[in-house]
Design a protein around this motif. Sequence first.
Motif: not given
Length: 288
Positions: A180-195, A257-266
């Motif tokens: 379970t690779p996890l990261g690179p950080w946590i983006v707080t919910a106020d930055e992403i109104p609609d996940p 292995v690289t995972l990119d998620i918009e507004k979240v991180g890489r």
Amino acid sequence: MRLALFNKGRLGLVDGDDLIDVTDQVAGTDAAGPVGALHRCIETVADEGTVRFDLAGRPRIPLTEAALEAPLPRPGKIIGAPVNYLDHKAEMEYTTSVADLGVFLKANSSVIGPGEDILLPYSDRRTDQEGELGVVVGRTASHVSTDEALDHVFGYTCVLDITVRSGEDRSTRKSFDTFTPLGPWIVTADEIPDPDTLDLRCDVGGTTRQCTNTADLIFGVRELIAYASSVMTLHPGDVIATGTPAGVGPLSHGDRVTLDIEKVGRLEVGVDGSRATPYDQRPGRRSR
């Protein structure tokens, strides 16, 4: 905010290309123990409603010089959502989805952070990557409605749900150490109104395998929180892996292995198969 663990458990606020060390500004984070300082920060927010950081005059550490770690090295629990994209259901020829299967649990000891390696357990069994949006619980949740669900979210992160294709139960096949690779950080919910509107892409060895938008989830984030909380109480620091789209495939020694998620991180990790052993040599195997 983007909050990270770095340099042996320090808590940092990501500001542009820098980290600002705020470990001493959250009670209990200096002695956070195995759960980590960010977990303690989430619990503080749950208890007090907010946390404020004074950044004036604090030293800045370039991200390129910091050793990022899993933001939650030992979550209370990791909840998985099986078959939560229709294209993945078709790809794997499943007749069921999350609506039929419910959720499952992964061992929290399977977590690793950015830059670490997934360890392939078997030399003759396929092990796949599954890129997913991770939801970090911020408030205790039990039997919450879909309308209330996002009020219980602290933030979001990238999750790789690594899976051995063998005959055991999901919780076994997905719970090996490093799965379970996890990261690179946590983006707080106020930055992403609609996940449920985020682009997601997962590359292996420089080739894109998975490309989707979380709008295509069968159970969106709200529904997953409502469903999971109807089964088990969710606590601050728990992680929900929301499911993977089509494009899962085998990992090999030396892959990146690289995972990119918009507004979240890489999130980027390696793959190490140097210690893999034959499946028939696993402990507990009996001759037939």
